[in-house]
Design an enzyme around this catalytic site. Structure first.
Site, PDB file in Angstrom:
ATOM      1  N   LYS A  62    -111.359 -55.480  19.050  1.00  0.00           N
ATOM      2  CA  LYS A  62    -110.873 -55.316  17.960  1.00  0.00           C
ATOM      3  C   LYS A  62    -109.443 -55.353  17.813  1.00  0.00           C
ATOM      4  O   LYS A  62    -108.764 -54.664  18.550  1.00  0.00           O
ATOM      5  CB  LYS A  62    -111.137 -53.534  17.238  1.00  0.00           C
ATOM      6  CG  LYS A  62    -110.590 -53.548  15.962  1.00  0.00           C
ATOM      7  CD  LYS A  62    -110.324 -52.239  15.414  1.00  0.00           C
ATOM      8  CE  LYS A  62    -108.922 -51.875  16.465  1.00  0.00           C
ATOM      9  NZ  LYS A  62    -107.712 -52.555  15.203  1.00  0.00           N
ATOM     10  N   PRO A  63    -108.548 -56.101  17.580  1.00  0.00           N
ATOM     11  CA  PRO A  63    -106.834 -56.150  18.027  1.00  0.00           C
ATOM     12  C   PRO A  63    -106.403 -55.542  16.539  1.00  0.00           C
ATOM     13  O   PRO A  63    -106.909 -54.893  15.568  1.00  0.00           O
ATOM     14  CB  PRO A  63    -107.253 -57.887  17.165  1.00  0.00           C
ATOM     15  CG  PRO A  63    -108.271 -58.330  16.735  1.00  0.00           C
ATOM     16  CD  PRO A  63    -109.027 -57.636  16.842  1.00  0.00           C
ATOM     17  N   GLU A  76     -90.602 -42.974  22.338  1.00  0.00           N
ATOM     18  CA  GLU A  76     -90.216 -44.302  22.150  1.00  0.00           C
ATOM     19  C   GLU A  76     -89.542 -45.392  21.356  1.00  0.00           C
ATOM     20  O   GLU A  76     -90.576 -44.265  20.274  1.00  0.00           O
ATOM     21  CB  GLU A  76     -92.307 -44.577  22.718  1.00  0.00           C
ATOM     22  CG  GLU A  76     -92.592 -45.803  22.929  1.00  0.00           C
ATOM     23  CD  GLU A  76     -93.351 -46.347  23.337  1.00  0.00           C
ATOM     24  OE1 GLU A  76     -94.765 -45.651  22.758  1.00  0.00           O
ATOM     25  OE2 GLU A  76     -94.044 -47.230  24.222  1.00  0.00           O
ATOM     26  N   GLU A 123    -104.055 -47.819  28.080  1.00  0.00           N
ATOM     27  CA  GLU A 123    -102.897 -48.894  29.048  1.00  0.00           C
ATOM     28  C   GLU A 123    -101.923 -47.735  27.282  1.00  0.00           C
ATOM     29  O   GLU A 123    -101.855 -48.324  26.267  1.00  0.00           O
ATOM     30  CB  GLU A 123    -102.630 -49.901  28.473  1.00  0.00           C
ATOM     31  CG  GLU A 123    -103.403 -49.873  29.983  1.00  0.00           C
ATOM     32  CD  GLU A 123    -102.680 -50.383  31.228  1.00  0.00           C
ATOM     33  OE1 GLU A 123    -101.656 -49.963  31.127  1.00  0.00           O
ATOM     34  OE2 GLU A 123    -103.124 -50.609  32.207  1.00  0.00           O
ATOM     35  N   CYS A 172     -93.508 -51.796  25.481  1.00  0.00           N
ATOM     36  CA  CYS A 172     -94.542 -50.409  26.759  1.00  0.00           C
ATOM     37  C   CYS A 172     -93.191 -50.201  27.546  1.00  0.00           C
ATOM     38  O   CYS A 172     -92.979 -49.028  28.016  1.00  0.00           O
ATOM     39  CB  CYS A 172     -95.951 -49.940  27.025  1.00  0.00           C
ATOM     40  SG  CYS A 172     -96.295 -51.575  28.036  1.00  0.00           S
ATOM     41  N   ARG A 227    -105.435 -59.256  29.335  1.00  0.00           N
ATOM     42  CA  ARG A 227    -105.113 -58.672  30.396  1.00  0.00           C
ATOM     43  C   ARG A 227    -106.879 -57.653  30.259  1.00  0.00           C
ATOM     44  O   ARG A 227    -107.324 -57.093  31.366  1.00  0.00           O
ATOM     45  CB  ARG A 227    -104.321 -57.805  30.390  1.00  0.00           C
ATOM     46  CG  ARG A 227    -103.734 -57.120  31.174  1.00  0.00           C
ATOM     47  CD  ARG A 227    -102.336 -56.856  31.069  1.00  0.00           C
ATOM     48  NE  ARG A 227    -102.480 -55.406  30.280  1.00  0.00           N
ATOM     49  CZ  ARG A 227    -101.194 -54.556  30.649  1.00  0.00           C
ATOM     50  NH1 ARG A 227    -100.401 -54.996  30.590  1.00  0.00           N
ATOM     51  NH2 ARG A 227    -101.180 -53.838  29.719  1.00  0.00           N
ATOM     52  N   TRP A 236    -100.689 -54.730  18.417  1.00  0.00           N
ATOM     53  CA  TRP A 236    -100.082 -56.033  17.645  1.00  0.00           C
ATOM     54  C   TRP A 236     -98.159 -56.390  19.185  1.00  0.00           C
ATOM     55  O   TRP A 236     -98.437 -57.432  18.693  1.00  0.00           O
ATOM     56  CB  TRP A 236     -99.307 -55.451  16.546  1.00  0.00           C
ATOM     57  CG  TRP A 236     -98.707 -54.379  16.639  1.00  0.00           C
ATOM     58  CD1 TRP A 236     -98.740 -52.966  15.957  1.00  0.00           C
ATOM     59  CD2 TRP A 236     -97.805 -53.840  17.043  1.00  0.00           C
ATOM     60  NE1 TRP A 236     -98.000 -51.778  15.972  1.00  0.00           N
ATOM     61  CE2 TRP A 236     -97.386 -52.456  16.305  1.00  0.00           C
ATOM     62  CE3 TRP A 236     -96.272 -55.238  17.821  1.00  0.00           C
ATOM     63  CZ2 TRP A 236     -95.127 -52.169  16.733  1.00  0.00           C
ATOM     64  CZ3 TRP A 236     -94.705 -54.772  17.674  1.00  0.00           C
ATOM     65  CH2 TRP A 236     -94.901 -52.691  17.745  1.00  0.00           C
TER      66      TRP A 236
HETATM   67  P1  NAP Z   1    -101.942 -48.007  17.734  1.00  0.00           P
HETATM   68  O1  NAP Z   1    -101.407 -47.468  16.455  1.00  0.00           O
HETATM   69  O2  NAP Z   1    -101.741 -46.653  18.911  1.00  0.00           O
HETATM   70  O3  NAP Z   1    -102.636 -48.897  17.876  1.00  0.00           O
HETATM   71  C1  NAP Z   1    -103.282 -49.563  18.740  1.00  0.00           C
HETATM   72  C2  NAP Z   1    -104.440 -50.033  18.598  1.00  0.00           C
HETATM   73  O4  NAP Z   1    -105.378 -49.216  17.591  1.00  0.00           O
HETATM   74  C3  NAP Z   1    -104.593 -50.387  16.436  1.00  0.00           C
HETATM   75  O5  NAP Z   1    -105.841 -51.658  17.186  1.00  0.00           O
HETATM   76  C4  NAP Z   1    -105.208 -49.745  16.512  1.00  0.00           C
HETATM   77  O6  NAP Z   1    -105.236 -50.607  14.636  1.00  0.00           O
HETATM   78  C5  NAP Z   1    -106.229 -48.129  17.045  1.00  0.00           C
HETATM   79  N1  NAP Z   1    -106.507 -47.520  16.752  1.00  0.00           N
HETATM   80  C6  NAP Z   1    -105.311 -46.357  16.098  1.00  0.00           C
HETATM   81  N2  NAP Z   1    -105.875 -45.788  15.124  1.00  0.00           N
HETATM   82  C7  NAP Z   1    -106.730 -45.689  15.856  1.00  0.00           C
HETATM   83  C8  NAP Z   1    -108.464 -44.808  16.025  1.00  0.00           C
HETATM   84  N3  NAP Z   1    -108.045 -43.696  15.454  1.00  0.00           N
HETATM   85  N4  NAP Z   1    -109.195 -45.148  16.246  1.00  0.00           N
HETATM   86  C9  NAP Z   1    -109.639 -46.391  16.573  1.00  0.00           C
HETATM   87  N5  NAP Z   1    -108.672 -47.472  17.219  1.00  0.00           N
HETATM   88  C10 NAP Z   1    -107.364 -46.627  16.142  1.00  0.00           C
HETATM   89  O7  NAP Z   1    -100.776 -48.290  18.700  1.00  0.00           O
HETATM   90  P2  NAP Z   1     -99.747 -49.616  18.158  1.00  0.00           P
HETATM   91  O8  NAP Z   1     -98.766 -48.922  17.490  1.00  0.00           O
HETATM   92  O9  NAP Z   1    -100.563 -50.806  17.482  1.00  0.00           O
HETATM   93  O10 NAP Z   1     -98.931 -50.333  19.522  1.00  0.00           O
HETATM   94  C11 NAP Z   1     -97.410 -50.366  20.502  1.00  0.00           C
HETATM   95  C12 NAP Z   1     -97.748 -48.434  21.150  1.00  0.00           C
HETATM   96  O11 NAP Z   1     -98.791 -49.229  22.433  1.00  0.00           O
HETATM   97  C13 NAP Z   1     -97.082 -48.507  21.861  1.00  0.00           C
HETATM   98  O12 NAP Z   1     -97.013 -46.750  22.028  1.00  0.00           O
HETATM   99  C14 NAP Z   1     -96.700 -49.256  23.616  1.00  0.00           C
HETATM  100  O13 NAP Z   1     -96.247 -48.119  23.911  1.00  0.00           O
HETATM  101  C15 NAP Z   1     -98.711 -49.133  23.366  1.00  0.00           C
HETATM  102  N6  NAP Z   1     -98.533 -49.881  24.179  1.00  0.00           N
HETATM  103  C16 NAP Z   1     -99.111 -49.565  25.641  1.00  0.00           C
HETATM  104  C17 NAP Z   1     -98.862 -50.738  26.119  1.00  0.00           C
HETATM  105  C18 NAP Z   1     -99.478 -50.284  28.296  1.00  0.00           C
HETATM  106  O14 NAP Z   1     -99.987 -51.362  28.953  1.00  0.00           O
HETATM  107  N7  NAP Z   1     -99.240 -49.378  28.724  1.00  0.00           N
HETATM  108  C19 NAP Z   1     -99.504 -52.163  26.283  1.00  0.00           C
HETATM  109  C20 NAP Z   1     -98.379 -52.492  25.073  1.00  0.00           C
HETATM  110  C21 NAP Z   1     -98.614 -51.623  24.151  1.00  0.00           C
HETATM  111  P3  NAP Z   1    -104.732 -50.451  13.456  1.00  0.00           P
HETATM  112  O15 NAP Z   1    -104.152 -52.017  13.700  1.00  0.00           O
HETATM  113  O16 NAP Z   1    -106.526 -50.952  12.653  1.00  0.00           O
HETATM  114  O17 NAP Z   1    -104.195 -49.392  13.463  1.00  0.00           O
END
Ligand code: NAP
Length: 488
Positions: A185-186, A392, A261, A295, A170, A161
């Site tokens: 899937k966003p 983090e 990522e 991130c 990207r 998000w």
């Molecule tokens: P997240 O909780 O891991 O969720 C990311 C995505 O994964 C969402 O679309 C989420 O869907 C989905 N998801 C969650 N649990 C899942 C499962 N068991 N199976 C399949 N999909 C699943 O992360 P976030 O809170 O959205 O984003 C923050 C994190 O992203 C931070 O740790 C940040 O550092 C990292 N990030 C990394 C980069 C990079 O390029 N390295 C860039 C941006 C962000 P739902 O919304 O339905 O939960």
């Protein structure tokens, strides 16, 4: 047009259905999920809540389109991406407002994200024309080696998000360039930006089935059938390390090609010889971009002891001058955090550090009223055992800790399971190169507070990820290498 009307107009213009095989359709179970404005806590609209059957239908559509799409002339794929690059720029204002409404960031930051997102389409529109291979005489002189690059096949993308548009382009940009089809899937908090992007790509001539979008509040339930389907060839995920690990485990069953990522814990090192004005400027960018919900966000400031207090004071002055509020107001610098869970986590980390002896130089509290606002915060004298240095933060909090030597600074920087990015401020070229070589990260900002660039390889080492997005390397993630041994 009043602001309220234009807000309603941009939301109304977005399809709220699933995008499968070039058609917009309701979820098969008829369910919907609410999209909330984090600045008010109010529901903006509802979008379709996909079922596992819808997920399978989306993969069916991607698989059905794969062969024909892989055979399209590179010029055609390049032109679609270039049109999408132009369209994103033309619609930047409406797409930025939409993003601010569902994600909260200040409108100027949303505009910057749209510009960044568009750059991936420009970059990969060029890359579509540069997919090559080679032919050579084998060492024995008798046979020939022919190497060709081919699209990896149907892909599944899961996006977060925090950058709802750019984390999509990207992945979509290189996949389109390489000739791959995909299901996206966003995150459930920010589905509107991705649905708007799908509509834009449809209007730019992307054929039906190449891109399919499913929105859902049950991410694991819709992802499992796609990841376990033997027709899927690639999984690319951007999100937390915790979820990334689970997905790698699921992908192992099919020996899927994965790109990850993941999370970060970026150290920001300031040496005594650094230009302190530049370091404060860079710190503002590295810390406060995206409300700290990036991130790449500087998670901890390791500062040479003689300048640590001055740096903390000057950073606090700048942080304290930021205007916090609903991001739709052009004069606002800092919007709300994404939800109450995220705000509670930030508050917990600050409270832990203060309980262990850190001082609040500025901020350190939730802000009253509706929405998930947290005050820009600088913590001084942060003790080594504070959780804020290890976890983090994902919020507007800058912990500052002094160091006595270069060795101590590098050791502290590397003392983490993460390895996405680090920032280094010094005017000594020898030290700069020494420290850059010693840091265990995939990226480094050297006297620069921002590293994101469509033409550069973005990605991490250690538990921050696998693979690179953007740059010359970005397209490789979507190509397989095939070698033909030729008897002449
Ligand atoms: P997240 O909780 O891991 O969720 C990311 C995505 O994964 C969402 O679309 C989420 O869907 C989905 N998801 C969650 N649990 C899942 C499962 N068991 N199976 C399949 N999909 C699943 O992360 P976030 O809170 O959205 O984003 C923050 C994190 O992203 C931070 O740790 C940040 O550092 C990292 N990030 C990394 C980069 C990079 O390029 N390295 C860039 C941006 C962000 P739902 O919304 O339905 O939960």
């Amino acid at each position: 047009m009043s602001t309220a009307t234009s807000e309603a107009a941009v939301v109304d213009a977005v399809p709220k259905q699933l995008y499968i095989g070039g058609e917009w359709r309701d979820a098969s179970g008829g369910g919907t999920l609410p999209v909330e404005d984090p600045a008010t806590g109010e529901t903006i609209c509802e979008v379709a809540d996909a079922t596992p059957e819808d997920a399978k239908a989306a993969l069916d559509a991607a698989c059905a389109a794969q062969r024909e799409w892989a055979a399209t002339p590179p010029n055609q794929r390049s032109e679609i991406l270039y049109r999408a690059f132009e369209a994103l720029q033309e619609r930047a204002d409406e797409l930025a407002l939409l993003m601010t409404l569902e994600m909260g960031k200040a409108i100027k930051e949303s505009k910057a994200e749209i510009a960044y997102a568009a750059e991936f389409f420009r970059w990969f529109s060029g890359e579509a024309l540069r997919i090559d291979g080679y032919y050579k005489v084998a060492g024995n002189g008798a046979s020939r080696v022919l190497v060709m690059r081919q699209p990896v096949g149907p892909c599944y993308f899961i996006t977060p998000w925090n950058f709802p548009n750019a984390m999509g382009t990207r992945k979509i940009g290189p996949a389109v360039a390489a000739g791959c089809t995909m299901v996206v899937k966003p995150a459930q908090q920010t589905p509107l930006s991705m649905l708007a992007l799908a509509k834009l790509l449809e209007e730019c001539g992307l054929p039906p089935g190449v891109l399919n979008v499913i929105t859902s509040k049950s991410s694991s339930a819709v992802s499992a059938p796609i990841i376990s389907d033997p027709r899927l060839r690639k999984l690319s995920f951007t999100g937390s390390t915790e979820v990334g690990k689970k997905l790698i485990a699921q992908a192992a069953d099919q020996v899927l090609n994965v790109s990850m990522e993941l999370g970060g814990n970026a150290p920001f090192l300031i040496f005594e010889d650094a230009d302190l004005d530049a370091a404060v400027e860079g710190a503002m960018l590295a810390k406060m971009r995206n409300i700290g919900e990036a991130c790449t966000s500087a998670n901890r400031f390791h500062v040479a002891e003689p300048v640590a207090e001055e740096f903390a004071q000057r950073l606090a002055e700048r942080m304290g001058a930021l205007k916090v509020g609903r991001g739709t107001d052009e004069s606002v610098d800092i919007g709300p955090l994404i939800d109450e869970d995220q705000r509670s986590k930030v508050a917990e980390l600050v409270d832990d550090a203060v309980a262990k002896g850190a001082t609040k130089v500025i901020g350190g509290e939730r802000l009253d009223g509706s929405g998930y606002f947290y005050a820009p915060t600088v913590l001084g004298d942060v003790p080594g055992d504070a959780r804020v240095l290890r976890e983090e933060i994902f919020g507007p909090v800058a912990p500052v800790k002094g160091f006595a030597s270069e060795e101590e600074a590098v050791a502290a920087a590397n003392d983490t399971e993460y390895g996405l990015v680090a920032y280094v401020y010094t005017r000594d070229i020898k030290r700069a190169l020494r420290v850059c070589e010693a840091l265990e990260t995939g990226m480094i900002g050297l006297n620069q507070g921002i590293v994101s660039n469509a033409g550069a390889p973005f990605g991490g080492v250690k538990q921050s990820g696998i693979g690179r997005e953007g740059g010359n390397e970005g397209i490789d993630e979507f190509l397989e290498t095939k070698y033909v041994a030729i008897n002449v």
